[in-house]
Design a protein around this motif. Structure first.
Motif, PDB file in Angstrom:
ATOM      1  N   VAL A  64     -11.811  -7.127   5.922  1.00  0.00           N
ATOM      2  CA  VAL A  64     -10.698  -7.395   5.002  1.00  0.00           C
ATOM      3  C   VAL A  64      -9.796  -8.532   5.460  1.00  0.00           C
ATOM      4  CG1 VAL A  64     -10.722  -4.978   4.274  1.00  0.00           C
ATOM      5  CG2 VAL A  64      -9.057  -5.741   6.001  1.00  0.00           C
ATOM      6  N   LYS A  65     -10.063  -9.080   6.619  1.00  0.00           N
ATOM      7  CA  LYS A  65      -9.231 -10.183   7.126  1.00  0.00           C
ATOM      8  C   LYS A  65      -9.219 -11.335   6.143  1.00  0.00           C
ATOM      9  CE  LYS A  65      -9.482  -9.440  12.117  1.00  0.00           C
ATOM     10  NZ  LYS A  65     -10.098  -9.878  13.390  1.00  0.00           N
ATOM     11  N   GLY A  66      -8.022 -11.839   5.878  1.00  0.00           N
ATOM     12  CA  GLY A  66      -7.880 -12.955   4.950  1.00  0.00           C
ATOM     13  C   GLY A  66      -7.772 -12.542   3.502  1.00  0.00           C
ATOM     14  N   ARG A  67      -8.041 -11.268   3.203  1.00  0.00           N
ATOM     15  CA  ARG A  67      -7.956 -10.785   1.814  1.00  0.00           C
ATOM     16  C   ARG A  67      -6.876  -9.722   1.641  1.00  0.00           C
ATOM     17  NH1 ARG A  67     -12.072  -8.046  -0.381  1.00  0.00           N
ATOM     18  NH2 ARG A  67     -12.809  -7.187   1.606  1.00  0.00           N
ATOM     19  N   PHE A  68      -6.657  -8.898   2.657  1.00  0.00           N
ATOM     20  CA  PHE A  68      -5.665  -7.815   2.578  1.00  0.00           C
ATOM     21  C   PHE A  68      -4.461  -8.159   3.447  1.00  0.00           C
ATOM     22  CE2 PHE A  68      -8.715  -4.013   1.590  1.00  0.00           C
ATOM     23  CZ  PHE A  68      -9.270  -4.738   0.546  1.00  0.00           C
ATOM     24  N   THR A  69      -3.295  -7.702   3.000  1.00  0.00           N
ATOM     25  CA  THR A  69      -2.063  -7.896   3.764  1.00  0.00           C
ATOM     26  C   THR A  69      -1.290  -6.587   3.812  1.00  0.00           C
ATOM     27  OG1 THR A  69      -1.927 -10.198   3.025  1.00  0.00           O
ATOM     28  CG2 THR A  69       0.059  -9.225   3.983  1.00  0.00           C
ATOM     29  N   ILE A  70      -0.945  -6.160   5.021  1.00  0.00           N
ATOM     30  CA  ILE A  70      -0.130  -4.952   5.187  1.00  0.00           C
ATOM     31  C   ILE A  70       1.305  -5.371   5.468  1.00  0.00           C
ATOM     32  CG2 ILE A  70      -0.553  -4.734   7.682  1.00  0.00           C
ATOM     33  CD1 ILE A  70      -0.707  -1.675   7.239  1.00  0.00           C
ATOM     34  N   SER A  71       2.236  -4.629   4.915  1.00  0.00           N
ATOM     35  CA  SER A  71       3.652  -4.920   5.140  1.00  0.00           C
ATOM     36  C   SER A  71       4.435  -3.620   4.996  1.00  0.00           C
ATOM     37  CB  SER A  71       4.154  -5.965   4.141  1.00  0.00           C
ATOM     38  OG  SER A  71       4.067  -5.471   2.812  1.00  0.00           O
ATOM     39  N   LYS A  72       5.708  -3.672   5.344  1.00  0.00           N
ATOM     40  CA  LYS A  72       6.518  -2.470   5.171  1.00  0.00           C
ATOM     41  C   LYS A  72       7.951  -2.815   4.864  1.00  0.00           C
ATOM     42  CE  LYS A  72       7.717  -1.439   9.965  1.00  0.00           C
ATOM     43  NZ  LYS A  72       7.835  -0.312  10.925  1.00  0.00           N
ATOM     44  N   ASP A  73       8.612  -1.856   4.239  1.00  0.00           N
ATOM     45  CA  ASP A  73      10.032  -1.954   3.917  1.00  0.00           C
ATOM     46  C   ASP A  73      10.704  -0.755   4.573  1.00  0.00           C
ATOM     47  OD1 ASP A  73      12.568  -1.844   2.776  1.00  0.00           O
ATOM     48  OD2 ASP A  73      11.870  -2.595   0.834  1.00  0.00           O
ATOM     49  N   ASN A  74      11.364  -0.989   5.695  1.00  0.00           N
ATOM     50  CA  ASN A  74      11.972   0.122   6.426  1.00  0.00           C
ATOM     51  C   ASN A  74      13.057   0.820   5.606  1.00  0.00           C
ATOM     52  OD1 ASN A  74      10.380  -0.026   8.718  1.00  0.00           O
ATOM     53  ND2 ASN A  74      11.771  -1.423   9.771  1.00  0.00           N
ATOM     54  N   ALA A  75      13.778   0.055   4.811  1.00  0.00           N
ATOM     55  CA  ALA A  75      14.851   0.646   4.013  1.00  0.00           C
ATOM     56  C   ALA A  75      14.305   1.657   3.010  1.00  0.00           C
ATOM     57  CB  ALA A  75      15.625  -0.446   3.292  1.00  0.00           C
ATOM     58  N   LYS A  76      13.074   1.417   2.547  1.00  0.00           N
ATOM     59  CA  LYS A  76      12.449   2.335   1.580  1.00  0.00           C
ATOM     60  C   LYS A  76      11.461   3.288   2.249  1.00  0.00           C
ATOM     61  CE  LYS A  76      12.810  -0.856  -2.331  1.00  0.00           C
ATOM     62  NZ  LYS A  76      12.083  -1.578  -3.395  1.00  0.00           N
ATOM     63  N   ASN A  77      11.307   3.161   3.565  1.00  0.00           N
ATOM     64  CA  ASN A  77      10.355   4.000   4.295  1.00  0.00           C
ATOM     65  C   ASN A  77       8.957   3.904   3.685  1.00  0.00           C
ATOM     66  OD1 ASN A  77      11.200   5.255   6.669  1.00  0.00           O
ATOM     67  ND2 ASN A  77      10.748   7.286   5.880  1.00  0.00           N
ATOM     68  N   THR A  78       8.562   2.705   3.369  1.00  0.00           N
ATOM     69  CA  THR A  78       7.331   2.476   2.609  1.00  0.00           C
ATOM     70  C   THR A  78       6.483   1.392   3.267  1.00  0.00           C
ATOM     71  OG1 THR A  78       8.405   3.124   0.539  1.00  0.00           O
ATOM     72  CG2 THR A  78       6.413   1.788   0.358  1.00  0.00           C
ATOM     73  N   VAL A  79       5.182   1.630   3.263  1.00  0.00           N
ATOM     74  CA  VAL A  79       4.208   0.651   3.733  1.00  0.00           C
ATOM     75  C   VAL A  79       3.333   0.258   2.544  1.00  0.00           C
ATOM     76  CG1 VAL A  79       2.247   0.261   5.264  1.00  0.00           C
ATOM     77  CG2 VAL A  79       4.231   1.529   6.081  1.00  0.00           C
ATOM     78  N   TYR A  80       3.010  -1.024   2.466  1.00  0.00           N
ATOM     79  CA  TYR A  80       2.206  -1.551   1.372  1.00  0.00           C
ATOM     80  C   TYR A  80       0.899  -2.122   1.907  1.00  0.00           C
ATOM     81  CZ  TYR A  80       6.815  -1.524  -0.848  1.00  0.00           C
ATOM     82  OH  TYR A  80       8.051  -1.144  -1.311  1.00  0.00           O
ATOM     83  N   LEU A  81      -0.123  -2.070   1.073  1.00  0.00           N
ATOM     84  CA  LEU A  81      -1.371  -2.774   1.357  1.00  0.00           C
ATOM     85  C   LEU A  81      -1.694  -3.608   0.127  1.00  0.00           C
ATOM     86  CD1 LEU A  81      -3.682  -3.150   3.434  1.00  0.00           C
ATOM     87  CD2 LEU A  81      -4.984  -1.474   2.087  1.00  0.00           C
ATOM     88  N   HIS A  82      -1.508  -4.915   0.254  1.00  0.00           N
ATOM     89  CA  HIS A  82      -1.812  -5.819  -0.846  1.00  0.00           C
ATOM     90  C   HIS A  82      -3.237  -6.311  -0.670  1.00  0.00           C
ATOM     91  CE1 HIS A  82      -0.528  -8.447  -4.169  1.00  0.00           C
ATOM     92  NE2 HIS A  82      -1.458  -9.236  -3.673  1.00  0.00           N
ATOM     93  N   MET A  83      -4.056  -6.098  -1.701  1.00  0.00           N
ATOM     94  CA  MET A  83      -5.480  -6.407  -1.628  1.00  0.00           C
ATOM     95  C   MET A  83      -5.828  -7.483  -2.650  1.00  0.00           C
ATOM     96  SD  MET A  83      -6.927  -2.499  -1.235  1.00  0.00           S
ATOM     97  CE  MET A  83      -6.445  -2.012  -2.879  1.00  0.00           C
ATOM     98  N   ASP A  84      -6.322  -8.593  -2.154  1.00  0.00           N
ATOM     99  CA  ASP A  84      -6.740  -9.707  -3.018  1.00  0.00           C
ATOM    100  C   ASP A  84      -8.249  -9.904  -2.929  1.00  0.00           C
ATOM    101  OD1 ASP A  84      -3.797 -11.550  -2.091  1.00  0.00           O
ATOM    102  OD2 ASP A  84      -4.196 -10.519  -3.981  1.00  0.00           O
ATOM    103  N   ASN A  85      -8.781 -10.611  -3.931  1.00  0.00           N
ATOM    104  CA  ASN A  85     -10.207 -10.949  -3.940  1.00  0.00           C
ATOM    105  C   ASN A  85     -11.067  -9.706  -3.675  1.00  0.00           C
ATOM    106  OD1 ASN A  85     -12.519 -12.513  -4.114  1.00  0.00           O
ATOM    107  ND2 ASN A  85     -12.403 -13.193  -1.984  1.00  0.00           N
ATOM    108  N   LEU A  86     -10.800  -8.665  -4.405  1.00  0.00           N
ATOM    109  CA  LEU A  86     -11.499  -7.400  -4.186  1.00  0.00           C
ATOM    110  C   LEU A  86     -12.980  -7.519  -4.513  1.00  0.00           C
ATOM    111  CD1 LEU A  86      -8.701  -5.051  -5.445  1.00  0.00           C
ATOM    112  CD2 LEU A  86      -9.844  -4.841  -3.234  1.00  0.00           C
ATOM    113  N   LYS A  87     -13.783  -6.803  -3.750  1.00  0.00           N
ATOM    114  CA  LYS A  87     -15.230  -6.805  -3.892  1.00  0.00           C
ATOM    115  C   LYS A  87     -15.716  -5.385  -4.185  1.00  0.00           C
ATOM    116  CE  LYS A  87     -15.461 -10.390  -0.325  1.00  0.00           C
ATOM    117  NZ  LYS A  87     -16.048 -10.773   0.982  1.00  0.00           N
ATOM    118  N   PRO A  88     -16.882  -5.242  -4.781  1.00  0.00           N
ATOM    119  CA  PRO A  88     -17.393  -3.892  -5.049  1.00  0.00           C
ATOM    120  C   PRO A  88     -17.472  -3.030  -3.793  1.00  0.00           C
ATOM    121  CG  PRO A  88     -18.652  -5.501  -6.279  1.00  0.00           C
ATOM    122  CD  PRO A  88     -17.722  -6.280  -5.394  1.00  0.00           C
ATOM    123  N   GLU A  89     -17.728  -3.639  -2.654  1.00  0.00           N
ATOM    124  CA  GLU A  89     -17.812  -2.867  -1.404  1.00  0.00           C
ATOM    125  C   GLU A  89     -16.456  -2.391  -0.906  1.00  0.00           C
ATOM    126  OE1 GLU A  89     -19.131  -5.891  -2.029  1.00  0.00           O
ATOM    127  OE2 GLU A  89     -18.958  -7.203  -0.259  1.00  0.00           O
TER     128      GLU A  89
END
Length: 126
Positions: A64-89
């Motif tokens: 997933v390197k180069g396609r997915f990005t993990i981030s977080k918002d401490n104020a919202k106690n939330t972690v995100y996974l942004h996924m680009d260029n998704l593939k069937p696999e």
């Protein structure tokens, strides 16, 4: 124990994008590493990405390197996974998980995580 709830999964066409959300309670994420894992049908659950509680250090799996990005918002106690260029696999159930640590690091091994969400389904298909 840390409680985690994922959302944001769905059906997307190849090449599309999705953003997964993991909301944690009742503790703050400052001292918890959070990881995203994926389990495809008939396969082992694999680590996709993780982010440390302190300093937001990140790691990614090779697939997933180069396609997915993990981030977080401490104020919202939330972690995100942004996924680009998704593939069937990339299809599978995505879980977020956490473990307590004071270190600026996160591990990509399932056995280190002791709190798990219920998972959210991601299907990449035309």
């Amino acid at each position: 124990q840390l409680q985690l709830v994922e959302s944001g999964g769905g059906l997307v066409q190849p090449g599309g994008s999705l953003r997964l959300t993991c909301v944690a309670s009742p503790y703050t994420l400052e001292y918890y590493a959070i990881g995203w894992f994926r389990q495809a049908p008939g396969k082992e659950r694999e680590a996709i990405s993780c982010i440390s509680g302190k300093d937001a250090v990140t790691n990614y799996g090779d697939s997933v390197k180069g396609r997915f990005t993990i981030s977080k918002d401490n104020a919202k106690n939330t972690v995100y996974l942004h996924m680009d260029n998704l593939k069937p696999e990339d299809t599978g159930v995505y879980y977020c998980a956490g473990y307590w640590t004071y270190k600026s690091e996160c591990r990509m091994t399932r056995e280190d995580y002791d709190s798990w969400g219920q998972g959210t389904q991601v299907t990449v298909s035309s």
